[in-house]
Design a protein around this motif. Sequence first.
Motif, PDB file in Angstrom:
ATOM      1  N   ALA A   1       0.833  -1.204   0.000  1.00 40.02           N
ATOM      2  CA  ALA A   1       0.000   0.000   0.000  1.00 40.02           C
ATOM      3  C   ALA A   1       0.867   1.253   0.000  1.00 40.02           C
ATOM      4  CB  ALA A   1      -0.936  -0.012   1.203  1.00 40.02           C
ATOM      5  N   ALA A   2       1.923   1.249   0.814  1.00 38.92           N
ATOM      6  CA  ALA A   2       2.828   2.401   0.862  1.00 38.92           C
ATOM      7  C   ALA A   2       3.542   2.591  -0.475  1.00 38.92           C
ATOM      8  CB  ALA A   2       3.836   2.216   1.989  1.00 38.92           C
ATOM      9  N   ALA A   3       3.876   1.491  -1.130  1.00 40.23           N
ATOM     10  CA  ALA A   3       4.540   1.574  -2.434  1.00 40.23           C
ATOM     11  C   ALA A   3       3.628   2.235  -3.459  1.00 40.23           C
ATOM     12  CB  ALA A   3       4.937   0.178  -2.905  1.00 40.23           C
ATOM     13  N   LEU A   4       2.353   1.846  -3.454  1.00 43.06           N
ATOM     14  CA  LEU A   4       1.413   2.427  -4.415  1.00 43.06           C
ATOM     15  C   LEU A   4       1.181   3.913  -4.142  1.00 43.06           C
ATOM     16  CD1 LEU A   4      -1.224  -0.436  -4.794  1.00 43.06           C
ATOM     17  CD2 LEU A   4       0.584   0.224  -6.392  1.00 43.06           C
ATOM     18  N   GLU A   5       1.232   4.309  -2.863  1.00 43.95           N
ATOM     19  CA  GLU A   5       1.106   5.728  -2.533  1.00 43.95           C
ATOM     20  C   GLU A   5       2.275   6.515  -3.112  1.00 43.95           C
ATOM     21  OE1 GLU A   5       0.635   6.382   1.620  1.00 43.95           O
ATOM     22  OE2 GLU A   5      -1.228   5.226   1.769  1.00 43.95           O
ATOM     23  N   LEU A   6       3.479   5.973  -2.996  1.00 40.41           N
ATOM     24  CA  LEU A   6       4.652   6.651  -3.562  1.00 40.41           C
ATOM     25  C   LEU A   6       4.587   6.688  -5.078  1.00 40.41           C
ATOM     26  CD1 LEU A   6       7.474   5.194  -1.274  1.00 40.41           C
ATOM     27  CD2 LEU A   6       6.626   7.541  -1.295  1.00 40.41           C
ATOM     28  N   LEU A   7       4.077   5.627  -5.671  1.00 38.69           N
ATOM     29  CA  LEU A   7       3.965   5.570  -7.126  1.00 38.69           C
ATOM     30  C   LEU A   7       2.904   6.520  -7.663  1.00 38.69           C
ATOM     31  CD1 LEU A   7       4.286   1.717  -7.515  1.00 38.69           C
ATOM     32  CD2 LEU A   7       5.813   3.381  -8.573  1.00 38.69           C
ATOM     33  N   ALA A   8       1.983   6.956  -6.805  1.00 38.39           N
ATOM     34  CA  ALA A   8       0.940   7.886  -7.222  1.00 38.39           C
ATOM     35  C   ALA A   8       1.420   9.332  -7.218  1.00 38.39           C
ATOM     36  CB  ALA A   8      -0.279   7.748  -6.304  1.00 38.39           C
ATOM     37  N   GLN A   9       2.585   9.588  -6.620  1.00 38.91           N
ATOM     38  CA  GLN A   9       3.122  10.943  -6.575  1.00 38.91           C
ATOM     39  C   GLN A   9       3.736  11.327  -7.925  1.00 38.91           C
ATOM     40  OE1 GLN A   9       5.848  11.106  -3.254  1.00 38.91           O
ATOM     41  NE2 GLN A   9       4.283  10.509  -1.763  1.00 38.91           N
ATOM     42  N   GLU A  10       3.916  12.639  -8.126  1.00 42.93           N
ATOM     43  CA  GLU A  10       4.454  13.119  -9.399  1.00 42.93           C
ATOM     44  C   GLU A  10       5.906  12.672  -9.609  1.00 42.93           C
ATOM     45  OE1 GLU A  10       3.964  17.236 -10.104  1.00 42.93           O
ATOM     46  OE2 GLU A  10       1.784  17.203  -9.893  1.00 42.93           O
ATOM     47  N   ASP A  11       6.668  12.617  -8.523  1.00 35.79           N
ATOM     48  CA  ASP A  11       8.074  12.217  -8.610  1.00 35.79           C
ATOM     49  C   ASP A  11       8.167  10.692  -8.601  1.00 35.79           C
ATOM     50  OD1 ASP A  11      10.816  12.273  -8.672  1.00 35.79           O
ATOM     51  OD2 ASP A  11      11.042  12.567  -6.514  1.00 35.79           O
ATOM     52  N   ARG A  12       7.754  10.089  -9.705  1.00 37.61           N
ATOM     53  CA  ARG A  12       7.702   8.627  -9.767  1.00 37.61           C
ATOM     54  C   ARG A  12       9.091   8.043 -10.010  1.00 37.61           C
ATOM     55  NH1 ARG A  12       3.182  10.135 -12.785  1.00 37.61           N
ATOM     56  NH2 ARG A  12       1.238   9.756 -11.668  1.00 37.61           N
ATOM     57  N   PRO A  13       9.334   6.866  -9.464  1.00 38.07           N
ATOM     58  CA  PRO A  13      10.635   6.222  -9.667  1.00 38.07           C
ATOM     59  C   PRO A  13      10.789   5.698 -11.083  1.00 38.07           C
ATOM     60  CG  PRO A  13       9.176   4.742  -8.491  1.00 38.07           C
ATOM     61  CD  PRO A  13       8.451   6.057  -8.599  1.00 38.07           C
ATOM     62  N   GLU A  14      12.026   5.554 -11.516  1.00 41.91           N
ATOM     63  CA  GLU A  14      12.317   4.967 -12.824  1.00 41.91           C
ATOM     64  C   GLU A  14      12.282   3.443 -12.775  1.00 41.91           C
ATOM     65  OE1 GLU A  14      15.269   6.680 -15.642  1.00 41.91           O
ATOM     66  OE2 GLU A  14      15.971   7.704 -13.834  1.00 41.91           O
ATOM     67  N   LEU A  15      12.388   2.876 -11.576  1.00 39.24           N
ATOM     68  CA  LEU A  15      12.478   1.425 -11.426  1.00 39.24           C
ATOM     69  C   LEU A  15      11.982   1.037 -10.041  1.00 39.24           C
ATOM     70  CD1 LEU A  15      13.640  -1.408 -12.329  1.00 39.24           C
ATOM     71  CD2 LEU A  15      15.795  -0.684 -11.320  1.00 39.24           C
ATOM     72  N   VAL A  16      11.331  -0.131  -9.945  1.00 39.51           N
ATOM     73  CA  VAL A  16      10.857  -0.648  -8.655  1.00 39.51           C
ATOM     74  C   VAL A  16      11.494  -2.006  -8.411  1.00 39.51           C
ATOM     75  CG1 VAL A  16       8.862  -1.367  -7.288  1.00 39.51           C
ATOM     76  CG2 VAL A  16       8.663   0.573  -8.868  1.00 39.51           C
ATOM     77  N   LEU A  17      12.122  -2.158  -7.239  1.00 45.18           N
ATOM     78  CA  LEU A  17      12.587  -3.462  -6.762  1.00 45.18           C
ATOM     79  C   LEU A  17      11.574  -3.930  -5.735  1.00 45.18           C
ATOM     80  CD1 LEU A  17      15.285  -2.292  -7.985  1.00 45.18           C
ATOM     81  CD2 LEU A  17      16.448  -3.790  -6.385  1.00 45.18           C
ATOM     82  N   LEU A  18      10.929  -5.046  -6.008  1.00 41.34           N
ATOM     83  CA  LEU A  18       9.714  -5.406  -5.288  1.00 41.34           C
ATOM     84  C   LEU A  18       9.789  -6.804  -4.705  1.00 41.34           C
ATOM     85  CD1 LEU A  18       6.729  -4.589  -4.684  1.00 41.34           C
ATOM     86  CD2 LEU A  18       6.154  -5.388  -6.987  1.00 41.34           C
ATOM     87  N   ASP A  19       9.564  -6.894  -3.397  1.00 43.64           N
ATOM     88  CA  ASP A  19       9.477  -8.200  -2.743  1.00 43.64           C
ATOM     89  C   ASP A  19       8.168  -8.875  -3.152  1.00 43.64           C
ATOM     90  OD1 ASP A  19      10.042 -10.331  -1.090  1.00 43.64           O
ATOM     91  OD2 ASP A  19       9.233  -9.370   0.703  1.00 43.64           O
ATOM     92  N   VAL A  20       8.187 -10.178  -3.251  1.00 43.01           N
ATOM     93  CA  VAL A  20       6.985 -10.900  -3.663  1.00 43.01           C
ATOM     94  C   VAL A  20       6.088 -11.191  -2.473  1.00 43.01           C
ATOM     95  CG1 VAL A  20       6.094 -13.031  -4.687  1.00 43.01           C
ATOM     96  CG2 VAL A  20       8.128 -11.953  -5.648  1.00 43.01           C
TER      97      VAL A  20
END
Length: 210
Positions: free
Chosen positions: A30-49
Amino acid sequence: LLVDDVPVNLYVLAAMLKAEYRLKTATSGAAALELLAQEDRPELVLLDVMMPGMSGLDVLRAMREKPETRDIPVIFVSADTSEQSQLDGLELGADDYLTKPVIRSVLCARVKNLLARKRSERQLRLAAHVFEYSGEAIMITDRDNRIVEVNPAFTRQTGYTPEEVRGRDPRLLFAGCTTKEEYREMWQAIRTDGLWRGEMWNRHKNGNVY
């Protein structure tokens, strides 16, 4: 963006990458999706399964459903080494899959290569957009001077469709008004300087000279 529900894992990943990249971290989907919704989006996501509440697969599924995050590359980093888990991630659109414990050199190489590839893809998409929507006629030829592709502006200007000119020599546009010396000067400029600027006469498909 580094996403893992175990803070120690985030610390290890951050230590491997902080010298070369600006990082953000999240300890839940949920926290990851909140960060991804911001304008300053990351170029890459390293994501635990495997994460409680919302798994990495759920996060990736949500990312791929939104236009803003659909094209952000994702590398899964997981302790789950099962073939099914890797297949599930890749089928959802993950770009890579690494298993824990992660080797620093491998991680850095995968991140660097993936970012470089995605940037090249963006440049190619931009070039394709310019080619398609340019108001100027554009013709691409191969080294044997055979037409490979033309854009819509070329068709509007010459009357020839892409299907009619692919594989043909641009000489089909020859109007007989440009001298051989002018052609030699044009090709000399292209070979030595990489470009040529000027005007020449061509013949439209309907026979009109312009």
